[in-house]
Write a protein that holds these residues in place. Sequence first.
Motif, short mmCIF file in Angstrom:
data_model
loop_
_atom_site.label_atom_id
_atom_site.label_comp_id
_atom_site.label_asym_id
_atom_site.label_seq_id
_atom_site.Cartn_x
_atom_site.Cartn_y
_atom_site.Cartn_z
N GLU A 148 0.83 -1.21 0.00
CA GLU A 148 0.00 0.00 0.00
C GLU A 148 0.87 1.26 0.00
O GLU A 148 0.61 2.21 -0.75
N VAL A 149 1.88 1.28 0.84
CA VAL A 149 2.76 2.45 0.93
C VAL A 149 3.43 2.72 -0.42
O VAL A 149 3.51 3.87 -0.88
N LEU A 150 3.90 1.66 -1.08
CA LEU A 150 4.55 1.83 -2.39
C LEU A 150 3.57 2.36 -3.43
O LEU A 150 3.87 3.29 -4.18
N LEU A 151 2.37 1.75 -3.48
CA LEU A 151 1.41 2.15 -4.50
C LEU A 151 0.85 3.55 -4.25
O LEU A 151 0.59 4.30 -5.19
N ILE A 152 0.67 3.92 -2.99
CA ILE A 152 0.19 5.28 -2.71
C ILE A 152 1.27 6.30 -3.07
O ILE A 152 0.96 7.40 -3.52
N SER A 153 2.54 5.91 -2.90
CA SER A 153 3.61 6.81 -3.34
C SER A 153 3.54 7.03 -4.85
O SER A 153 3.77 8.13 -5.35
N LEU A 154 3.19 5.97 -5.58
CA LEU A 154 2.98 6.12 -7.03
C LEU A 154 1.81 7.05 -7.29
O LEU A 154 1.83 7.85 -8.23
N ALA A 155 0.76 6.92 -6.48
CA ALA A 155 -0.40 7.80 -6.64
C ALA A 155 -0.01 9.25 -6.41
O ALA A 155 -0.45 10.15 -7.14
N LEU A 156 0.82 9.48 -5.40
CA LEU A 156 1.26 10.85 -5.12
C LEU A 156 2.16 11.37 -6.23
O LEU A 156 2.10 12.55 -6.60
N ALA A 157 3.02 10.48 -6.78
CA ALA A 157 3.86 10.89 -7.92
C ALA A 157 2.99 11.19 -9.14
O ALA A 157 3.23 12.15 -9.87
N ASP A 158 1.96 10.35 -9.37
CA ASP A 158 1.04 10.59 -10.47
C ASP A 158 0.31 11.91 -10.29
O ASP A 158 -0.01 12.61 -11.25
N ARG A 159 0.04 12.25 -9.04
CA ARG A 159 -0.63 13.53 -8.73
C ARG A 159 0.24 14.69 -9.20
O ARG A 159 -0.28 15.71 -9.70
#
Length: 612
Positions: free
Chosen positions: A344-355
Amino acid sequence: MAQSIGRNAYYFEDTTSNLTFKQILTPPYQKKFLPTLLDAPNFKITRHALWVKAIIKNNSPNTLYLNIDNPILDTVTFYELNAAGTYTSIEAGTHILPSNRLLFTPTFLFRLNLRRGDSAIYYIRAAANSPMQVPLFTNTVEGFFMQMTVEGLLHGLYYGIISIMILYNLFLFFAIKDKVYLYYIAYAFCIGLFNACVYGHLIYFNDGIFQNWMSRRIVTLASIVLMAMVIFSMTFLDTKKNAPRFHKYLTLITALLIIPISIELSGDVWTSDNVVNIFSIVIPFSLLTIGIHLYKRGFKPAKYYILAWIPFLISIIIFTLAMQNFIQSTQFTKNSMEIGSALEVLLISLALADRINIYKIERAKAQDQLLLASRENELLILDQNLLLEQKVEERTQELVNEKRKSDDLLLNILPEEIAVELKENGHTRAKQYDNVSVLFADFVGFTKIAAQIHPQQLVNELDSCFKAFDAIMDKYHIEKIKTVGDAYLAVCGLPVHNDQHAENILVAAIDIINFIKERRIILGDRTFEVRIGIHTGSVIAGVVGIKKFAYDIWGDTVNTAARMEQNSSPGRINVSESTYQLIKDKFSCQYRGEVEAKNKGMLRMYYVEESV
């Protein structure tokens, strides 16, 4: 290699929590021991002390150790039969400092005085404020430390991921100044701290005092994790803007998390654990549902958010079910929270990068829009640049959308030329137009039909007819003025001059007659008949009033057109002499003679039959 002895163990729940070991050895209590039938016996949270009787045989040439693989048991007392035939006891649990344990480990190890081939009965008394899992394993000291080495590498990988993500997002926070990264850091820290407590890794700090304190506040810590989870999600998904009703729901959920904390602090650990377990299922499900809802509505950053929550939600469900003894506790269920939260932490970091990428794209679009606006108004570009400097990128898009809506609404009320004049000057001047054609259309028998059908059906039918009339007016560049009850007023030749005004308005009138005829074929008496009157002349046109203003026309031409309609017949188009002179070469007309018109005297009138 570690060997589970859970299936060779028996348990007895001391509901008084006051029985002594001497009493436990008596036959009445020995009969009360029941087989556990599980590799990792799980008794959920209980207010009572738990006694476990384990039969252990040493099949190894080396010394065996018994490992109670639950680092958050408050008190553990181990009883072993000595050479003198009496039992000796060893105290353990989170209240015992790690430096005073047999080995400095998160779990509780006891050396077994068993030679190869021998077997013995051992007793364990345990009590805890957390779920009462008592996984029992035997292993040699070498095997145990090999197992700890492997587990340590995996745990180190997990804490490394958490730490890197915290530092990475801390850098992004200072670079972008977006509070969502700060909330994410708080959440990642809380989930990491929670797992460190559950797996007993806090013993390496402050000689285990912190681990002892935190293990007694496990429900409070879980509630704080859930709070951080919700607050981060509300900020990341911008629920206050994108889903106001969900935002209120999540705000309420966050406030309700005070309940399990208060219950635990009051001393009722059993109830607080059950309450927080409900929240631990409801909240992730709710957040996943909201993420899917917003993604379907076009909120692109929710994509990675959804992907992050799916494995984490599964891990929470597995972990909770295992803790509540609904499924067998295994090494996988034990580590499921770490696995799920790491993904989850890794994928949410991707979400924040995508943001960030989305910010860049939206920023580029906003800059293009501001550049275009600069050609129209220097003041607007200054405002837009200030807005851009204050990082209100989304507000820029909202302003553009609202401006478009306002323009569309104004154009729906006023002709385009009048709307432009009103926006540029703040007011408009009435103008005279010397050569225009005015059309009046009125439904025949409206009152009779209104008495026969439901009011909503009546309004729906009027709406359908007037929409069709509007489309016809647009087709022939005719300006609709207004509707009054069941009457429809339009004019051709203003505000833009049109030499074909009379011809255009006659063609539109014929289309209206044909539309009504076709509709009556389908609906019969459930729709109306229409009569139309047209007159050509001069009018005054302009906007009146300052509230609910409207574009209107005045003059004798308007009154004469109304008289033409009043003296027309259902399904017919009645035109005046002035209109006839303009269209006589292009339309077949029937002269009606001079007809008495109210307040106008005798007027020459013509029925238009069809175009030539």
